[in-house]
Design an enzyme around this catalytic site. Structure first.
Site, PDB file in Angstrom:
ATOM      1  N   ASP A 130       0.847  -0.948  -0.145  1.00  0.00           N
ATOM      2  CA  ASP A 130       0.043  -0.060   0.178  1.00  0.00           C
ATOM      3  C   ASP A 130       1.025   1.222   0.079  1.00  0.00           C
ATOM      4  O   ASP A 130       1.581   1.300   0.849  1.00  0.00           O
ATOM      5  CB  ASP A 130      -1.068   0.032   1.363  1.00  0.00           C
ATOM      6  CG  ASP A 130      -1.809  -1.088   1.270  1.00  0.00           C
ATOM      7  OD1 ASP A 130      -2.263  -1.692   2.292  1.00  0.00           O
ATOM      8  OD2 ASP A 130      -2.228  -1.640   0.148  1.00  0.00           O
ATOM      9  N   VAL A 131       0.732   2.344  -0.832  1.00  0.00           N
ATOM     10  CA  VAL A 131       1.590   3.336  -1.061  1.00  0.00           C
ATOM     11  C   VAL A 131       0.617   4.415  -1.040  1.00  0.00           C
ATOM     12  O   VAL A 131      -0.268   4.806  -1.527  1.00  0.00           O
ATOM     13  CB  VAL A 131       2.184   3.313  -2.457  1.00  0.00           C
ATOM     14  CG1 VAL A 131       3.327   4.539  -2.501  1.00  0.00           C
ATOM     15  CG2 VAL A 131       3.043   1.951  -2.680  1.00  0.00           C
TER      16      VAL A 131
END
Lengths: 256, 209
Positions: A130-131
């Site tokens: 997850d960025v």
């Protein structure tokens, strides 16, 4: 090239299916069992199911509940949410989950990914990254549903996960989650460029053209979408949908 | 008819049992020798690494029994994914010998030298076509064409002059590889029929009849 995979992502919260926006403001979308039955009828390529509360609330995957959902799937299911042990993976496999998605645990204990890949084979292990942009605008890897900054560069972390044996990377842009305004093409491209394992793009899909961009301009091996398959129209009415066979075949090339 | 899905602690056995149930067949998941012994048909699933698979079979003392069932009693057996690779002689992935019932050695996908090398990632994951080499074979009867199945693997069998007669299905991922094998009562498929919708359902229907 084989036709790239198009994967619906279902977010589980309690006993319901929800859809988030930038990993918050979850909106109830319906019954997971029902959604899965519909996707099964539509013969989708594969499905991703994520329990978005498991890690935060500290509970293990709800195996019995998942078994009910998975038993309706005659296509591959990947599951993520609260997986923290080898036993968890073994049990998920047993109930019919093809691939197990590791997220927070991969950030906290990267060695666990190694152990899991060794035990089950790379093909069973997907690492979901997850960025989000941090306060200074730099993209970093977050865990625990986007609440904890892992202080890692997404591309370097993806490479590390590949080295540790992950079979696939699911790259999720938190900033684009739920907005249906297109994938983060730059992020996908710079990550897919360095990886020799497949990358699944996630976060922002709103149209077939977005899929094409992710695949042909950025090098994604597969595309995942949430909102696009559960909402319809301007007013976001809940409607489960999936591209037609013809539309899927279009994805093989970049032409119209 | 007794269909037994061999439980050797690898493979998502429930998916197979589930699909069989959907097509109206009852099956039992078991690692118990006394149950496997009575099977009329066997399914050998498998997910994981080659050595792990062989070791699991050995630890459960199943190799000898399976040899007997398959080679002597001619019990039909279908190997799936790793289960198919274990039917061969060996694998680049491991050091242990396979069951040795079909003349293949699993090799890792290698795209070096290919024109668009970078496009091909490993594992091969996704839906690909499988072409029947023997279109009359009962396993593929009435399977909707073109035959598409779900693959997820990093190792594969290859065709050679020595194993030509045992090649049932071929697929392409960068280059051609063997996606299905058959030698009498021994059958194997690289893909997952239990996760391939109507294609897999028909294939399993054919296997159990």
């Amino acid at each position: 090239m084989p036709i790239p995979r198009v994967i619906p992502v279902l977010q589980l919260k309690g006993r319901g299916l929800v859809k988030t926006k930038k990993f918050s403001n979850s909106v109830y979308v319906g019954d997971p069992l029902n959604a899965v039955k519909i996707f099964n009828e539509k013969e989708v390529d594969e499905i991703v199911i994520v329990d978005i509360e498991a890690t935060q609330k500290g509970y293990k995957p709800r195996f019995d509940y998942l078994q009910d959902i998975v038993s309706e799937c005659f296509m591959p299911v990947s599951y993520g949410g609260g997986v923290t042990s080898i036993e968890d993976i073994r049990t998920l496999n047993k109930i019919g989950v093809e691939k197990v998605i590791l997220n927070s645990i991969a950030v906290q204990k990267p060695d666990f990914v190694k152990a899991a890949a060794e035990r089950f084979g790379s093909s069973t292990i997907v690492v979901s990254i997850d960025v989000k942009k941090n306060l200074f605008g730099k993209q970093e890897v977050y865990s625990r549903s986007g609440t904890q900054n892992g202080k890692k560069d997404p591309v370097e972390f993806a490479l590390m996960m590949q080295e540790y044996g992950a079979g696939e990377v699911l790259l999720h842009s938190i900033d684009r989650d739920g907005i249906m305004g297109g994938y983060d093409i730059d992020l996908i491209r710079k990550t897919a460029d360095r990886l020799s394992i497949p990358l699944i793009a996630c976060g922002g899909a709103g149209s077939i053209q977005d899929f094409k961009n992710a695949i042909h301009s950025a090098g994604a091996s597969a595309v995942a979408a949430g909102s696009m398959f559960v909402f319809h129209g301007k007013h976001k009415a809940v409607l489960i949908s999936y591209p037609t066979r013809k539309e899927l075949e279009q994805l093989q090339t970049n032409e119209y | 008819m007794k269909i037994v899905i061999v439980d050797y602690d690898t493979g998502n056995v429930n998916s197979i049992k589930n699909m069989l149930a959907r097509i109206g067949a009852t099956s039992e998941i078991s690692g118990d020798k006394s149950i496997i012994e009575k099977a009329d048909k066997l399914i050998l699933p498998g997910v994981g690494t080659f050595d792990q698979g062989m070791r699991s079979l050995m630890e459960r003392d199943l190799v000898g029994l399976l040899q007997e069932k398959v080679m002597q009693d001619k019990t039909p057996l279908l190997g799936i994914c790793l289960g198919m690779q274990l039917l061969g002689l060996s694998s680049e992935e491991g050091e242990l010998p396979g069951l040795g019932w079909v003349n293949f050695r699993a090799k890792r996908f290698n795209f070096s030298g290919l024109e668009n090398e970078k496009q091909y990632k490993t594992p091969h994951i996704g839906w690909s076509e499988a072409y029947s080499v023997d279109t009359q074979h009962t396993l593929m009867k009435d399977v909707p064409a073109p035959h598409r199945f779900y693959f997820v693997h990093s190792y594969h069998f290859s065709a050679s002059p020595e194993n030509k007669s045992e090649v049932l299905l071929k697929s392409t991922y960068g280059y051609e590889f063997v996606s299905g094998v058959c030698k009498g009562n021994v059958l194997g498929v690289q893909f997952h029929p239990e996760k391939s919708h109507k294609f897999g359902m028909q294939l399993l229907k054919n296997f159990i009849h």
